[in-house]
Write an enzyme that holds these catalytic residues in place. Structure first.
Site, PDB file in Angstrom:
ATOM      1  CD  GLU A 257      -3.040  -0.946   0.451  1.00  0.00           C
ATOM      2  OE1 GLU A 257      -3.250   0.155  -0.071  1.00  0.00           O
ATOM      3  OE2 GLU A 257      -3.726  -1.955   0.246  1.00  0.00           O
ATOM      4  CB  CYS A 296      -2.313   6.911   1.953  1.00  0.00           C
ATOM      5  SG  CYS A 296      -3.605   6.040   2.841  1.00  0.00           S
TER       6      CYS A 296
HETATM    7  P1  NAP Z   1       8.182   5.015   4.705  1.00  0.00           P
HETATM    8  O1  NAP Z   1       9.282   5.906   5.026  1.00  0.00           O
HETATM    9  O2  NAP Z   1       8.214   4.270   3.433  1.00  0.00           O
HETATM   10  O3  NAP Z   1       8.070   4.005   5.930  1.00  0.00           O
HETATM   11  C1  NAP Z   1       7.064   3.068   6.006  1.00  0.00           C
HETATM   12  C2  NAP Z   1       7.474   1.965   6.958  1.00  0.00           C
HETATM   13  O4  NAP Z   1       8.557   1.247   6.417  1.00  0.00           O
HETATM   14  C3  NAP Z   1       7.950   2.474   8.312  1.00  0.00           C
HETATM   15  O5  NAP Z   1       7.519   1.595   9.317  1.00  0.00           O
HETATM   16  C4  NAP Z   1       9.455   2.416   8.168  1.00  0.00           C
HETATM   17  O6  NAP Z   1      10.116   2.305   9.408  1.00  0.00           O
HETATM   18  C5  NAP Z   1       9.599   1.157   7.373  1.00  0.00           C
HETATM   19  N1  NAP Z   1      10.857   1.010   6.684  1.00  0.00           N
HETATM   20  C6  NAP Z   1      11.602   1.961   6.084  1.00  0.00           C
HETATM   21  N2  NAP Z   1      12.693   1.397   5.524  1.00  0.00           N
HETATM   22  C7  NAP Z   1      12.625   0.067   5.790  1.00  0.00           C
HETATM   23  C8  NAP Z   1      13.469  -1.041   5.503  1.00  0.00           C
HETATM   24  N3  NAP Z   1      14.573  -0.910   4.806  1.00  0.00           N
HETATM   25  N4  NAP Z   1      13.100  -2.252   5.953  1.00  0.00           N
HETATM   26  C9  NAP Z   1      11.959  -2.421   6.658  1.00  0.00           C
HETATM   27  N5  NAP Z   1      11.142  -1.407   6.956  1.00  0.00           N
HETATM   28  C10 NAP Z   1      11.455  -0.169   6.523  1.00  0.00           C
HETATM   29  O7  NAP Z   1       6.787   5.783   4.745  1.00  0.00           O
HETATM   30  P2  NAP Z   1       6.245   6.783   5.870  1.00  0.00           P
HETATM   31  O8  NAP Z   1       7.039   8.029   5.787  1.00  0.00           O
HETATM   32  O9  NAP Z   1       6.125   6.102   7.185  1.00  0.00           O
HETATM   33  O10 NAP Z   1       4.769   7.048   5.377  1.00  0.00           O
HETATM   34  C11 NAP Z   1       4.448   8.018   4.428  1.00  0.00           C
HETATM   35  C12 NAP Z   1       4.171   7.391   3.084  1.00  0.00           C
HETATM   36  O11 NAP Z   1       3.278   6.290   3.246  1.00  0.00           O
HETATM   37  C13 NAP Z   1       3.470   8.325   2.154  1.00  0.00           C
HETATM   38  O12 NAP Z   1       4.082   8.251   0.910  1.00  0.00           O
HETATM   39  C14 NAP Z   1       2.043   7.809   2.065  1.00  0.00           C
HETATM   40  O13 NAP Z   1       1.397   8.049   0.848  1.00  0.00           O
HETATM   41  C15 NAP Z   1       2.224   6.357   2.311  1.00  0.00           C
HETATM   42  N6  NAP Z   1       1.040   5.770   2.909  1.00  0.00           N
HETATM   43  C16 NAP Z   1       0.288   4.924   2.183  1.00  0.00           C
HETATM   44  C17 NAP Z   1      -0.848   4.351   2.728  1.00  0.00           C
HETATM   45  C18 NAP Z   1      -1.715   3.405   1.946  1.00  0.00           C
HETATM   46  O14 NAP Z   1      -2.599   2.781   2.523  1.00  0.00           O
HETATM   47  N7  NAP Z   1      -1.519   3.263   0.662  1.00  0.00           N
HETATM   48  C19 NAP Z   1      -1.196   4.637   4.038  1.00  0.00           C
HETATM   49  C20 NAP Z   1      -0.408   5.514   4.762  1.00  0.00           C
HETATM   50  C21 NAP Z   1       0.724   6.074   4.189  1.00  0.00           C
HETATM   51  P3  NAP Z   1      10.987   3.528  10.024  1.00  0.00           P
HETATM   52  O15 NAP Z   1      10.042   4.596  10.338  1.00  0.00           O
HETATM   53  O16 NAP Z   1      11.591   2.919  11.228  1.00  0.00           O
HETATM   54  O17 NAP Z   1      11.954   3.894   8.966  1.00  0.00           O
END
Ligand code: NAP
Length: 690
Positions: A257, A296
């Site tokens: 997602e 999102c």
């Molecule tokens: P993100 O930086 O991609 O992080 C998402 C998750 O992945 C966090 O728990 C992060 O942990 C983890 N993560 C990062 N690098 C990783 C790795 N190498 N291995 C395992 N896990 C890893 O996204 P975000 O900043 O939290 O959220 C914002 C984004 O999410 C936006 O682009 C938004 O559009 C999207 N979003 C989408 C939805 C949907 O349902 N489609 C819902 C909500 C948000 P850490 O924080 O510890 O790095």
């Protein structure tokens, strides 16, 4: 001093030995927590879930798991105020936290209720009807869905630390799988509090839930084909994880997602004096500012007829002016800061990318009022409406997501152009259309549906009850194709099956019937001298069958039934017209047959059968003519015990599904259906079998 956030692994809380990444208060900027997963044994976590949580959950039936979810939801609801308190540090207003906390708990309640209503009281699911594969009805196929035997790893985004976890845990636990939850570091303290409460409740079997605060280390290295990864977050991170060697090699189920450039279209008919115009503007302003635009599903691309552009800009400006930005502890504030200053810097850099082909038409990046003591220390960011004058030529608005209170207005000149622009998002979670014209709504809906997971079509009639553009609902699919990740969550019971294996089982109907614990067409029947309506729920056996005496259908029956029901349809009553019809002669009413069948199979005296609960899947297969003689086969097909909680009429009950066939004198099946009855339980037997 910042508090170290612990993880919960293998049945105990663990705090990392060294220093962790600092997490700051979104309003005051003060350091609050340190987050690190150093020292965790990720392999041991997967083994613990598989050895402890999985087997315990799989022993439970769907109904037991559903009751467990309901109890957890109740437990969390009683403690909701403590979560609101903790959530303040993320910059959330009370309303933002309500979506996250009570929205998340509400999702658990929904899954608890759907699990009880839509799934059987069995540990696995029988999917669809039996498929007869042999002409002699001795060989058949039946799909079943059984829980996967691994662990579900949920990697969640920062914006909904409670809802993001609970919306995945509901279907996971209902399916019978244990979970490891990994929230985003910047808001994991909210998730930690909710997880701590769930564990403290002792409502889940040990090993069902573990929590990683910090990085996932080598966790993915230890996954197998029985595990599931669900990822919510940015497209970049998600795509990287999806391509992990182990995920690819073992075909680990991966639900992605990701970002989404959702659209909302103001219909060409919705001029500034219409209700739809007003609703549209209100929705755009709400979407930009709820959770400070960190959702999102936010309306990122605002598509408006070119002739109404300046009206929309003026109206959005005036709507945003009524939404003060600041410290949510000030009651007058309606939009809080972003989650962190780092994230604010990221949003700023994405806005800079958008500005390559857009201009700011509402708001200002440089000067914006903030109601806070020390605005410079918080992660405050102003609502910004940008405008892209050449939306068909420029790409930025269709490709760049500024994950904050930022949307871009795109003018369009025809419906076809609006559809083309909406599809330029490359696949989104949701879209919405504001129009009073049903045909316009139809065109836009069908033109954009292949690129979207959910569409909201608003007019004045439904606006009052509309749940809004940006609200994923447990009943409806959340997810979208392409850029949105191609995944699917929620959607009612559909999401439970993401954690189960669908297997096609072939064999004799009798064997399939034993496996599925329900009578399937073609399986053996059992006969007894005692009428099944004289038996209590616990005494009835699956396959127990009653074959009735016979009754010849007369013209008097048909005439009497027509008089009683008022149904004088020509095929029953008009000799000439019936002769000219597809029936070639007068036929009995289908509903007469169903009534006559009840007359044949019902045992009339008071007894354990309490009520007729409903009738399903009724099919009339052959006409019944005057002079035909019918009889009925009634088979106990499925039994579902209800709660032992007191029922309105006092005693414990179960639902019995009876498979019913009506035959004519040639033993041809003329009608087939399922009758549901409420049957009393014998209290002693009921208590011992629970
Ligand atoms: P993100 O930086 O991609 O992080 C998402 C998750 O992945 C966090 O728990 C992060 O942990 C983890 N993560 C990062 N690098 C990783 C790795 N190498 N291995 C395992 N896990 C890893 O996204 P975000 O900043 O939290 O959220 C914002 C984004 O999410 C936006 O682009 C938004 O559009 C999207 N979003 C989408 C939805 C949907 O349902 N489609 C819902 C909500 C948000 P850490 O924080 O510890 O790095």
């Amino acid at each position: 001093m910042a508090e170290k956030i612990a993880s919960f692994t293998c049945g105990a809380w663990h705090t990392a030995p060294g220093a962790g990444a600092l997490v700051h208060h979104a309003v005051s900027g003060e350091p609050l927590y340190e987050v690190s997963s150093d020292g965790l044994d990720f392999q041991a976590m997967t083994a613990w879930a598989r050895a402890k949580g999985g087997p315990a959950l799989r022993k439970m039936t769907f109904h037991q798991r559903a009751r467990m979810l309901k109890a957890v939801a109740r437990y969390l609801l009683e403690r909701k105020e403590s979560f609101y308190e903790i959530s303040k540090a993320t910059g959330a207003t009370r309303k933002d936290s309500w979506i996250d906390i009570e929205g998340g708990i509400g999702t658990l309640f929904t899954y608890a209720s759907k699990g009880r209503r839509e799934l059987p009281d069995e540990p696995f699911h029988v999917d669809g009807p039996i498929e007869m594969l042999g002409a002699n009805r001795t060989f058949a196929g039946q799909h079943i869905c059984v829980p996967l035997e691994g662990v579900a790893v949920h990697i969640n985004a920062f914006n909904f630390p409670c809802w993001g976890m609970l919306e995945k845990l509901g279907p996971t636990f209902l399916a019978g799988m244990p979970a490891i939850v990994k929230p985003a570091s910047v808001s994991c303290y909210v998730t930690r509090a909710v997880v701590a409460a769930i564990l403290e409740s002792e409502l889940l079997p040990p090993g069902s839930l573990q929590l990683i605060c910090g990085g996932t280390g080598d966790l993915l290295e230890h996954l197998t084909c029985q595990d599931v990864v669900t990822f919510t977050g940015s497209k970049d991170t998600g795509t990287r994880l999806k391509q992990h060697q182990v995920v690819l090699e073992h075909s680990v189920r991966f639900n992605l997602e990701a970002d989404s450039l959702n659209y909302s279209i103001l219909g060409p008919d919705a001029h500034p004096k219409t209700a739809e115009f007003e609703l549209f503007v209100r929705e755009v302003a709400r979407e930009m500012t709820v959770k400070a635009g960190q959702k999102c599903t936010v309306i990122r691309r605002v598509l408006v007829p070119a002739r109404y552009e300046s009206d929309v800009i003026a109206a959005v400006q005036s709507a945003l002016a009524k939404i003060p930005l600041g410290d949510p502890s000030d009651d007058s504030v309606r939009m809080g800061p972003l989650v962190s200053r780092e994230h604010a810097a990221d949003v700023r850099s994405q806005v800079a990318r958008l500005l390559a082909s857009c201009s700011v038409v509402v708001g200002s990046l440089e000067q914006f009022p903030v109601r806070a003591k020390h605005p410079e220390q918080g992660a405050f960011f102003p609502p910004l409406l940008l405008r892209c004058g050449l939306p068909l030529q420029a790409n930025e608005a269709h490709e760049v997501e500024a994950f904050g209170p930022v949307s871009t207005l795109l003018p369009y000149s025809s419906i076809e152009e609006a559809i083309e622009l909406a599809r330029r998002g490359g696949g989104s979670l949701c879209g919405s259309v504001f129009t009073a014209d049903d045909q316009v709504a139809r065109e836009l809906c069908l033109g954009t549906a292949p690129f979207h997971g959910r569409l909201l079509l608003v007019n004045e009639q439904c606006a009052g009850e509309s749940t809004g553009h940006g609200s994923p609902l447990p009943h409806l699919v959340h997810g979208g194709p392409g850029r949105a990740g191609g995944g699917e969550e929620l959607g009612g019971i559909r999401s439970v099956f993401h954690y189960m294996q669908r297997t096609a089982v072939q064999g004799s109907p009798q064997r399939l019937s034993v496996i599925c614990n329900r009578w399937l067409s073609g399986a053996e029947t059992k006969h007894d001298q005692v009428h099944p309506f004289r038996k209590y729920f616990d005494e009835l056996q699956i396959g127990e069958t009653w074959v009735t005496h016979r009754r010849t259908v007369t013209e008097a029956d048909i005439v009497a039934f027509a008089g009683l029901s008022g149904d004088y349809f020509y095929a029953h009553m008009d000799d000439g017209a019936a002769r000219a019809s597809i029936f070639k002669n007068r036929v009995a009413h289908g509903y007469f047959l169903v009534s006559a069948a009840a007359g044949l199979f019902v045992d009339p005296a008071p007894g354990p059968v309490l009520a007729n609960y409903g009738l399903e899947n009724l099919r009339f297969l052959k006409p019944v003519y005057i002079g035909d003689t019918i009889h009925v086969r009634l088979t106990c097909a499925q039994k579902t015990a209800r709660d032992l909680d007191p029922m309105p009429d006092g005693g414990p009950q179960g639902i019995v599904a009876w498979d019913v066939s009506i035959y004519n004198q040639l033993e041809e099946e003329v009608a087939h259906y399922t009758v549901l009855t409420l049957v009393a339980r014998k209290l002693d037997a009921a208590v011992t079998s629970e």
